[in-house]
Design an enzyme around this catalytic site. Sequence first.
Site, PDB file in Angstrom:
ATOM      1  CE1 TYR A  94      -4.174   1.914   0.748  1.00 10.25           C
ATOM      2  CE2 TYR A  94      -2.678   3.255   2.042  1.00 10.25           C
ATOM      3  CZ  TYR A  94      -3.901   3.074   1.431  1.00 10.25           C
ATOM      4  OH  TYR A  94      -4.853   4.072   1.500  1.00 10.25           O
ATOM      5  CE  LYS A 115      -3.765   4.975  -1.699  1.00 16.51           C
ATOM      6  NZ  LYS A 115      -4.807   5.587  -2.521  1.00 16.51           N
TER       7      LYS A 115
HETATM    8  N1  LIG Z   1     -10.201   5.488   4.624  1.00 19.51           N
HETATM    9  C1  LIG Z   1      -9.020   6.016   4.938  1.00 19.51           C
HETATM   10  O1  LIG Z   1      -8.670   6.188   6.129  1.00 19.51           O
HETATM   11  C2  LIG Z   1      -8.098   6.451   3.838  1.00 19.51           C
HETATM   12  C3  LIG Z   1      -6.940   7.159   4.192  1.00 19.51           C
HETATM   13  C4  LIG Z   1      -6.079   7.563   3.188  1.00 19.51           C
HETATM   14  C5  LIG Z   1      -6.364   7.261   1.871  1.00 19.51           C
HETATM   15  N2  LIG Z   1      -7.481   6.564   1.551  1.00 19.51           N
HETATM   16  C6  LIG Z   1      -7.740   6.285   0.130  1.00 19.51           C
HETATM   17  O2  LIG Z   1      -8.999   6.784  -0.211  1.00 19.51           O
HETATM   18  C7  LIG Z   1      -9.458   6.118  -1.387  1.00 19.51           C
HETATM   19  C8  LIG Z   1     -10.919   5.737  -1.194  1.00 19.51           C
HETATM   20  O3  LIG Z   1     -10.995   4.733  -0.207  1.00 19.51           O
HETATM   21  P1  LIG Z   1     -12.124   4.713   0.923  1.00 19.51           P
HETATM   22  O4  LIG Z   1     -11.433   4.893   2.212  1.00 19.51           O
HETATM   23  O5  LIG Z   1     -13.238   5.590   0.542  1.00 19.51           O
HETATM   24  O6  LIG Z   1     -12.537   3.158   0.872  1.00 19.51           O
HETATM   25  P2  LIG Z   1     -13.830   2.412   0.314  1.00 19.51           P
HETATM   26  O7  LIG Z   1     -13.494   0.963   0.382  1.00 19.51           O
HETATM   27  O8  LIG Z   1     -15.033   2.887   1.029  1.00 19.51           O
HETATM   28  O9  LIG Z   1     -13.891   2.889  -1.208  1.00 19.51           O
HETATM   29  C9  LIG Z   1     -12.973   2.442  -2.172  1.00 19.51           C
HETATM   30  C10 LIG Z   1     -13.750   2.001  -3.406  1.00 19.51           C
HETATM   31  O10 LIG Z   1     -12.801   1.663  -4.446  1.00 19.51           O
HETATM   32  C11 LIG Z   1     -13.331   0.530  -5.122  1.00 19.51           C
HETATM   33  N3  LIG Z   1     -12.282  -0.188  -5.828  1.00 19.51           N
HETATM   34  C12 LIG Z   1     -11.272  -0.911  -5.281  1.00 19.51           C
HETATM   35  N4  LIG Z   1     -10.532  -1.447  -6.273  1.00 19.51           N
HETATM   36  C13 LIG Z   1     -11.088  -1.058  -7.444  1.00 19.51           C
HETATM   37  C14 LIG Z   1     -10.785  -1.293  -8.799  1.00 19.51           C
HETATM   38  N5  LIG Z   1      -9.756  -2.058  -9.141  1.00 19.51           N
HETATM   39  N6  LIG Z   1     -11.556  -0.733  -9.742  1.00 19.51           N
HETATM   40  C15 LIG Z   1     -12.618   0.049  -9.397  1.00 19.51           C
HETATM   41  N7  LIG Z   1     -12.965   0.300  -8.134  1.00 19.51           N
HETATM   42  C16 LIG Z   1     -12.209  -0.255  -7.170  1.00 19.51           C
HETATM   43  C17 LIG Z   1     -13.972  -0.299  -4.027  1.00 19.51           C
HETATM   44  O11 LIG Z   1     -14.894  -1.238  -4.567  1.00 19.51           O
HETATM   45  C18 LIG Z   1     -14.619   0.763  -3.160  1.00 19.51           C
HETATM   46  O12 LIG Z   1     -15.947   1.015  -3.542  1.00 19.51           O
HETATM   47  C19 LIG Z   1      -8.535   4.927  -1.581  1.00 19.51           C
HETATM   48  O13 LIG Z   1      -7.604   5.239  -2.615  1.00 19.51           O
HETATM   49  C20 LIG Z   1      -7.820   4.818  -0.254  1.00 19.51           C
HETATM   50  O14 LIG Z   1      -6.551   4.229  -0.385  1.00 19.51           O
HETATM   51  C21 LIG Z   1      -8.364   6.160   2.514  1.00 19.51           C
END
Ligand SMILES: NC(=O)c1ccc[n+]([C@@H]2O[C@H](COP(=O)([O-])OP(=O)(O)OC[C@H]3O[C@@H](n4cnc5c(N)ncnc54)[C@H](O)[C@@H]3O)[C@@H](O)[C@H]2O)c1
Length: 285
Positions: free
Chosen positions: A169, A173
């Site tokens: 991860y 990132k």
């Molecule tokens: N939640 C946190 O604390 C956090 C912190 C930093 C960064 N992020 C980043 O935020 C972004 C959104 O994540 P989130 O936290 O909303 O999680 P989430 O799981 O609620 O949403 C992520 C979505 O991406 C979709 N997805 C995954 N792989 C995919 C693919 N190959 N093709 C199409 N869709 C795909 C999933 O089905 C899901 O609906 C991600 O990039 C995550 O790494 C999240």
Amino acid sequence: MMAAASPISLHRAFSEGQTAVITGGASGIGLAAAKRFAAGGLNVVIADLPGERLEQARRGLAAIGGDSAVRAMATDVSDIAQVQQLKAEALAAFGSVSVVMNNAGIGRPAGRAWQDYERWRKILDSNLIGVINGVQVFVPDLVARNQPALVINTGSKQGITSPPGNAAYNVAKAGVKALTEQVAHELRNVPGCQVTAHLLVPGSTYTGLSSAKEKPPGSWTPEQVIDYMLAHIGDFYILCPDNDVTRQMDERRIQWAADDLIMNRPALSRWHPDFKDAFQKFLKG
Ligand SMILES: NC(=O)c1ccc[n+]([C@@H]2O[C@H](COP(=O)([O-])OP(=O)(O)OC[C@H]3O[C@@H](n4cnc5c(N)ncnc54)[C@H](O)[C@@H]3O)[C@@H](O)[C@H]2O)c1
């Protein structure tokens, strides 16, 4: 019935009638963005893995922005052909795109850095290749159209300070950060270009990626992340705090990580027992 649109940001890419494409738009941060954009009168195209969740998200968005302003496309962002199809369908539906949010991602860790190759590939394919695909497919059109437009890539603090525990991860990132910095630089060197790129760096956010059953007090909601993003859309690094981590703490952690190299300390010295006290002292300033 379509909701009365309220302006969501002064940026012209968010004007009513413009179109936003959001990957990972069926859940969490992507869905919160889609809802906010739809409420602001934008056409919204959410892309996510196929399934009921995507259709449910589409229905929720249609209730906000109206059926005709919403499309949901089953898309695996790691497959560039599917991302090209996503663009084709967005253009067929709405004619142009002004906001692209490359946000899809998965989180569950692989094993040690040298284990679980298949999991490594999956994380890199979704979290890094997926963003590269979004940039390759959408940015040339945005530049050619020459109207105000935004590319927002979702990174992570893990791609900046690299906490131990999920090497794949962190690598993905860190790649998103490097890519987005390059895109921003190259765009500003295109004469007259009205397209800008931004790195959204959420803090701890309670979403589908979270393992907790309810929102931990320290986490933000996805809606808070999107509010913060819209309020800071003029910045390249949209570095979100959360309820535990302040801006100042982030700055100190980032500074410490950069200083590892400058001061020739061991890798990830923040988590090295010999540096525990020094880091705590530094964090407090
Ligand atoms: N939640 C946190 O604390 C956090 C912190 C930093 C960064 N992020 C980043 O935020 C972004 C959104 O994540 P989130 O936290 O909303 O999680 P989430 O799981 O609620 O949403 C992520 C979505 O991406 C979709 N997805 C995954 N792989 C995919 C693919 N190959 N093709 C199409 N869709 C795909 C999933 O089905 C899901 O609906 C991600 O990039 C995550 O790494 C999240």
